[in-house]
Design an enzyme around this catalytic site. Structure first.
Site, PDB file in Angstrom:
ATOM      1  N   CYS A  97      43.527 -11.718  19.327  1.00  0.00           N
ATOM      2  CA  CYS A  97      42.836 -10.974  20.388  1.00  0.00           C
ATOM      3  C   CYS A  97      41.569 -10.336  19.804  1.00  0.00           C
ATOM      4  O   CYS A  97      41.647  -9.492  18.891  1.00  0.00           O
ATOM      5  CB  CYS A  97      43.762  -9.898  20.951  1.00  0.00           C
ATOM      6  N   GLU A 141      32.295  40.433  26.621  1.00  0.00           N
ATOM      7  CA  GLU A 141      33.468  39.716  26.111  1.00  0.00           C
ATOM      8  C   GLU A 141      33.659  38.437  26.901  1.00  0.00           C
ATOM      9  O   GLU A 141      33.165  38.317  28.034  1.00  0.00           O
ATOM     10  CB  GLU A 141      34.720  40.578  26.198  1.00  0.00           C
ATOM     11  N   TYR A 152      41.427  44.318  29.566  1.00  0.00           N
ATOM     12  CA  TYR A 152      39.968  44.370  29.627  1.00  0.00           C
ATOM     13  C   TYR A 152      39.386  45.660  30.186  1.00  0.00           C
ATOM     14  O   TYR A 152      38.186  45.866  30.118  1.00  0.00           O
ATOM     15  CB  TYR A 152      39.363  43.149  30.318  1.00  0.00           C
ATOM     16  N   ARG A 191      46.628  40.826  41.129  1.00  0.00           N
ATOM     17  CA  ARG A 191      45.421  41.321  41.781  1.00  0.00           C
ATOM     18  C   ARG A 191      45.546  41.211  43.298  1.00  0.00           C
ATOM     19  O   ARG A 191      45.102  42.085  44.034  1.00  0.00           O
ATOM     20  CB  ARG A 191      44.208  40.521  41.290  1.00  0.00           C
ATOM     21  N   CYS A 226      42.187 -11.570  25.688  1.00  0.00           N
ATOM     22  CA  CYS A 226      42.609 -12.859  25.100  1.00  0.00           C
ATOM     23  C   CYS A 226      43.630 -13.590  25.965  1.00  0.00           C
ATOM     24  O   CYS A 226      44.075 -14.674  25.604  1.00  0.00           O
ATOM     25  CB  CYS A 226      43.155 -12.642  23.698  1.00  0.00           C
ATOM     26  N   CYS A 258      49.177  -5.831  24.267  1.00  0.00           N
ATOM     27  CA  CYS A 258      48.821  -7.238  24.204  1.00  0.00           C
ATOM     28  C   CYS A 258      49.563  -7.832  23.012  1.00  0.00           C
ATOM     29  O   CYS A 258      49.597  -7.230  21.937  1.00  0.00           O
ATOM     30  CB  CYS A 258      47.304  -7.350  24.008  1.00  0.00           C
ATOM     31  N   LYS A 276      35.182  35.706  29.329  1.00  0.00           N
ATOM     32  CA  LYS A 276      35.992  35.849  30.551  1.00  0.00           C
ATOM     33  C   LYS A 276      37.129  34.837  30.440  1.00  0.00           C
ATOM     34  O   LYS A 276      36.911  33.627  30.495  1.00  0.00           O
ATOM     35  CB  LYS A 276      35.135  35.577  31.789  1.00  0.00           C
ATOM     36  N   LYS A 308      28.713  32.529  34.210  1.00  0.00           N
ATOM     37  CA  LYS A 308      29.659  31.415  34.150  1.00  0.00           C
ATOM     38  C   LYS A 308      29.170  30.301  33.224  1.00  0.00           C
ATOM     39  O   LYS A 308      27.976  30.018  33.167  1.00  0.00           O
ATOM     40  CB  LYS A 308      29.877  30.845  35.556  1.00  0.00           C
ATOM     41  N   SER A 337      36.079  42.446  42.473  1.00  0.00           N
ATOM     42  CA  SER A 337      35.692  41.144  41.899  1.00  0.00           C
ATOM     43  C   SER A 337      34.364  41.345  41.167  1.00  0.00           C
ATOM     44  O   SER A 337      33.776  42.424  41.215  1.00  0.00           O
ATOM     45  CB  SER A 337      35.574  40.095  42.985  1.00  0.00           C
ATOM     46  N   CYS A 370      46.619 -10.030  28.808  1.00  0.00           N
ATOM     47  CA  CYS A 370      45.556  -9.251  28.172  1.00  0.00           C
ATOM     48  C   CYS A 370      44.201  -9.612  28.800  1.00  0.00           C
ATOM     49  O   CYS A 370      43.870 -10.802  28.896  1.00  0.00           O
ATOM     50  CB  CYS A 370      45.544  -9.538  26.676  1.00  0.00           C
ATOM     51  N   GLU A 383      44.056  40.374  31.723  1.00  0.00           N
ATOM     52  CA  GLU A 383      44.165  38.980  32.155  1.00  0.00           C
ATOM     53  C   GLU A 383      45.400  38.369  31.476  1.00  0.00           C
ATOM     54  O   GLU A 383      45.560  38.500  30.259  1.00  0.00           O
ATOM     55  CB  GLU A 383      42.885  38.247  31.697  1.00  0.00           C
ATOM     56  N   ASP A 418      40.208  32.515  31.299  1.00  0.00           N
ATOM     57  CA  ASP A 418      40.540  31.789  32.519  1.00  0.00           C
ATOM     58  C   ASP A 418      42.029  31.965  32.788  1.00  0.00           C
ATOM     59  O   ASP A 418      42.855  31.116  32.453  1.00  0.00           O
ATOM     60  CB  ASP A 418      40.192  30.300  32.321  1.00  0.00           C
ATOM     61  N   ALA A 420      63.419  34.777  11.114  1.00  0.00           N
ATOM     62  CA  ALA A 420      64.852  34.985  10.872  1.00  0.00           C
ATOM     63  C   ALA A 420      65.180  36.479  10.771  1.00  0.00           C
ATOM     64  O   ALA A 420      66.229  36.932  11.232  1.00  0.00           O
ATOM     65  CB  ALA A 420      65.264  34.276   9.590  1.00  0.00           C
ATOM     66  N   ASP A 472      65.154  37.937  14.233  1.00  0.00           N
ATOM     67  CA  ASP A 472      66.379  37.541  14.941  1.00  0.00           C
ATOM     68  C   ASP A 472      67.573  38.364  14.463  1.00  0.00           C
ATOM     69  O   ASP A 472      68.429  38.752  15.254  1.00  0.00           O
ATOM     70  CB  ASP A 472      66.666  36.044  14.727  1.00  0.00           C
TER      71      ASP A 472
HETATM   72  O1  I6G Z   1      38.289  39.458  36.598  1.00  0.00           O
HETATM   73  C1  I6G Z   1      37.804  40.089  35.532  1.00  0.00           C
HETATM   74  C2  I6G Z   1      37.923  39.522  34.293  1.00  0.00           C
HETATM   75  C3  I6G Z   1      37.438  40.179  33.173  1.00  0.00           C
HETATM   76  C4  I6G Z   1      37.193  41.356  35.680  1.00  0.00           C
HETATM   77  C5  I6G Z   1      36.703  42.018  34.543  1.00  0.00           C
HETATM   78  C6  I6G Z   1      36.830  41.400  33.280  1.00  0.00           C
HETATM   79  O2  I6G Z   1      36.363  42.059  32.224  1.00  0.00           O
HETATM   80  C7  I6G Z   1      36.407  41.420  30.973  1.00  0.00           C
HETATM   81  N1  I6G Z   1      36.109  43.200  34.668  1.00  0.00           N
HETATM   82  C8  I6G Z   1      36.007  43.760  35.873  1.00  0.00           C
HETATM   83  C9  I6G Z   1      35.345  45.079  36.003  1.00  0.00           C
HETATM   84  C10 I6G Z   1      36.492  43.118  37.003  1.00  0.00           C
HETATM   85  N2  I6G Z   1      37.083  41.933  36.915  1.00  0.00           N
HETATM   86  C11 I6G Z   1      36.354  43.705  38.349  1.00  0.00           C
END
Ligand code: I6G
Length: 679
Positions: A435, A116, A228, A139, A414, A429, A118, A317, A85, A411, A176, A120, A37, A40
């Site tokens: 049942c 750290e 990152y 990217r 039963c 059901c 990664k 991964k 990449s 069902c 990211e 998604d 609040a 705001d």
């Molecule tokens: O796609 C990525 C995700 C996370 C990354 C990355 C990353 O670092 C935590 N670091 C690099 C150097 C690159 N891609 C190329």
């Protein structure tokens, strides 16, 4: 400029600074400084000044986060430095190879890595000139991306201005963009309620949200940026290590990953992987691996690149949480309340770390929404302990002999009719306890840990006892002691296990009022509701005789829950079961009873319990607090008197702090409970 003008311009600049501070504390640090609040109020005050003086509007004003649609879609932009990449590793051996390779090339005995999770999400690059955000680019193919500045600005964890008086003249930050799991679930739930298309996973939801041409839509999506790396900088001396670079980004106002850590050598890398893998399901965001980077910038330079990936980094991964498989058939399961759930039988496939053979299809609407047929190839997702879901049908791979999923009208257990109540997605059901499936599920719920807590009466034994007609209602559980020979005849039941089971059944007779009500399995009455209604009504008679209007008076009980409670106690066989249980000796200590010491020192107080406790389970704590007269609520609000916070307390703790609700740790709780003599 007149004096009043000067002072309102000053006021505007102060409001911008204040709002950006609030925003940084809330979105980056997860430590809100003021209630919503107050934010705001300041925002509206700023809007009012800007409306009077549009010529004063600043680029870093929070009102500038949501702008107009770009005129000609997203322009292509060449990255100053290519966005590379990462090479992938799928097992420990590949990690060992990676470490040996970089060790050899850099001629270092042991390397320090910065690691750290990664995330998604989607990688982006942000350009700041003299501290001000000027561009956000996807990217793309790594060399050329799309200018999505107008969408990027709507994300509150993206600083509009770096938090420093002396910014580098040019800075490009890589990070990211992701959607936290909770926001994703909510977004999909809202989409499903509106009959709109849902997203397959948080990553797709983030990608779809960033691709919107209208920034207002992006603004409504719960996106977060996590930085990152520093991609490019002019006029500023970079630190010697990647780690220090990240800390600098954090100081400038970026969110960096809290699990980021420096480790030594390959063993450090492998240990870090195990640690994060164990925490993965509990994180508030999806991750698909760990990124390891050689920490020293000098060593990174020495190692250089191969093709389009750095030699000094690797992504290890995790096992995939999504997989493609084929639906072999669809079964229909009957739940405790008669709900019929279609379950897809799958070609077994390894996903999320286990082999999965079934996935829920939820209900008929979901089958129609997915457009799924038997023999379809589908994408399934298994994240954490959640039941595997079918998230997408690969229609292009549909075989010619694929057949429609036909929902039964009777069902499957039963043969009673199946009905669909108007306005509900679920079909049920109508057989009730006739049942066998409903009976089994109700009994499993009745004996479960949070209900009557009868150890030794597992799912398999209940199924056998129902099939042998020994259990027709929960009351029969307390009559089993009259039939020890029949118990002995069950699979894997010997003298010892029968004795143990009968003792556990006997012990369960002494329970708590809320556990008893929860055990009854009234629709929509979960643990929390059972607690609130039992606290409110105090006695079973009062609860059983409560009218719809009285029930609605109870906090968190709406008309639907109230109606289910009423309907339950209006059914004769339910009332007979309740009386039967009492006759068998099921009892609990009433708050006002003479057995009680009468002391209710926490009467009138509302507690919330969160986080992990080492000495007690959360249920035990709740039971103790209720005994002492407190109300235990599931969420923190202005009405909360105290938050009991264990380890990893998360958002409830943050909220309590922002509302200045007193917080008690486990030690203080233990002291209080001991002081009141309940432990
Ligand atoms: O796609 C990525 C995700 C996370 C990354 C990355 C990353 O670092 C935590 N670091 C690099 C150097 C690159 N891609 C190329």
């Amino acid at each position: 400029m007149s004096d009043t003008q000067t002072s309102s311009r000053e006021e505007m600049l102060t409001l911008i600074r204040q709002l950006n501070d609030y925003s940084y504390a809330y979105h980056v640090k997860d430590e809100p400084l003021v209630p919503d609040a107050e934010y705001d109020r300041c925002y509206r005050a700023l809007q009012a000044i800007e409306a009077q003086h549009p010529e004063w509007v600043q680029a870093d004003s929070p009102t500038q986060r949501v702008g107009e649609k770009p005129d000609n879609g997203f322009a292509s932009v060449e990255h100053t430095v290519p966005m590379l990449s990462l090479d992938n590793a799928f097992d420990n051996d590949s990690m060992v190879d990676f470490d040996e390779r970089v060790q050899k090339l850099s001629q270092a005995a042991v390397l320090t890595y910065c690691c750290e999770p990664k995330l998604d999400g989607l990688a982006i690059s942000l350009r700041y000139e003299d501290g001000l955000l000027v561009r956000g680019v996807t990217r793309g193919d790594g060399l050329v991306g799309e200018d999505i500045t107008s969408n990027i600005k709507t994300i509150y964890s993206v600083p509009m201005r770096l938090r420093t008086e002396t910014p580098p003249p040019v800075l490009e930050v890589r990070g990211e963009i992701y959607m936290p799991k909770e926001g994703f679930e909510k977004l999909n739930q809202q989409a499903a309620e509106k009959g709109e298309k849902t997203f397959v996973n948080p990553r797709n939801a983030a990608a779809g949200s960033l691709r919107q041409l209208d920034p207002k839509i992006t603004a409504s999506r719960p996106l977060v940026l996590c930085a990152y790396s520093i991609g490019y900088v002019e006029g500023w001396q970079q630190p010697d290590s990647h780690y220090e670079g990240l800390l600098q980004l954090s100081e400038w106002g970026f969110k960096i990953n809290q699990l980021m850590q420096r480790v030594e050598g390959i063993q450090g890398c492998l240990d870090y992987y195990d640690k994060v893998a164990a925490e993965r399901d509990g994180l508030s965001y999806d991750i698909d691996g760990i990124v390891y980077k050689v920490d020293s910038i000098a060593q990174q330079k020495q190692l250089g690149f191969v093709a389009r990936a750095p030699r000094w980094a690797i992504a290890r991964k995790f096992p995939a949480q999504e997989e493609v498989t084929q639906i072999l058939g669809v079964d229909f399961q009957v739940g405790r309340t008669g709900a019929i759930t279609p379950v897809a039988r799958l070609q077994p496939t390894f996903v999320g770390g286990v082999t999965v053979s079934n996935a829920t299809l939820h209900n008929q609407d979901e089958i129609e929404r997915l457009g799924v047929k038997v023999k379809d190839w589908v994408m399934i997702r298994r994240a954490g302990d959640v039941i595997p879901q079918v998230v997408q049908v690969l229609t292009e791979r549909r075989p010619e002999d694929a057949t429609e999923v036909v929902f039964p009208v009777q069902c499957p257990v039963c043969e009673s009719d199946i009905e669909r109540v108007e306005g509900e997605a679920v079909q049920r059901c109508t057989g009730g306890l006739v049942c066998g499936a409903q009976l089994k599920e109700r009994l499993k719920h009745f004996v479960s840990r949070k209900a009557m807590d009868i150890d030794g009466l597992g799912d398999k034994l209940i199924e056998q006892l129902v099939d042998a007609k020994l259990l027709n209602t929960p009351v029969d559980i307390y009559r089993l002691k009259e039939k020890p020979a029949r118990l002995l005849a069950m699979e894997r039941m010997g003298d010892k296990s029968v004795e143990k089971l009968l003792n556990a059944i006997e012990a369960s007779k002494q329970t708590l009022f809320n556990r008893f009500v929860y055990a009854l399995g009234i629709r929509e009455v979960g643990e929390a509701t059972a607690r609130t209604v039992t606290q409110y009504f105090g006695t079973l008679d009062a609860l059983m005789n409560a009218t719809q209007e009285e029930l609605i008076e109870v906090e968190d009980v709406g008309p639907i829950v109230a109606q289910h409670i009423r309907l339950f106690f209006e059914q004769e066989d339910n009332v007979a079961t309740v009386h039967g249980l009492l006759e068998q000796g099921v009892h609990w200590q009433m708050a006002e009873s003479s057995e009680d010491s009468g002391e209710r020192p926490l009467e009138g107080k509302t507690y919330v319990v969160t986080g992990t406790l080492s000495r007690y389970s959360r249920d035990e704590v709740k039971d103790h607090l209720i005994k002492l007269g407190a109300k235990v609520s599931g969420s923190v609000s202005g009405k909360t008197d105290c938050l009991v916070a264990g380890e990893k307390a998360g958002s409830k703790l943050t909220k309590a702090q922002s509302l200045e609700v007193p917080v008690m740790d486990e030690e203080a709780l233990h002291e209080m409970l001991t002081g009141f003599g309940v432990v």
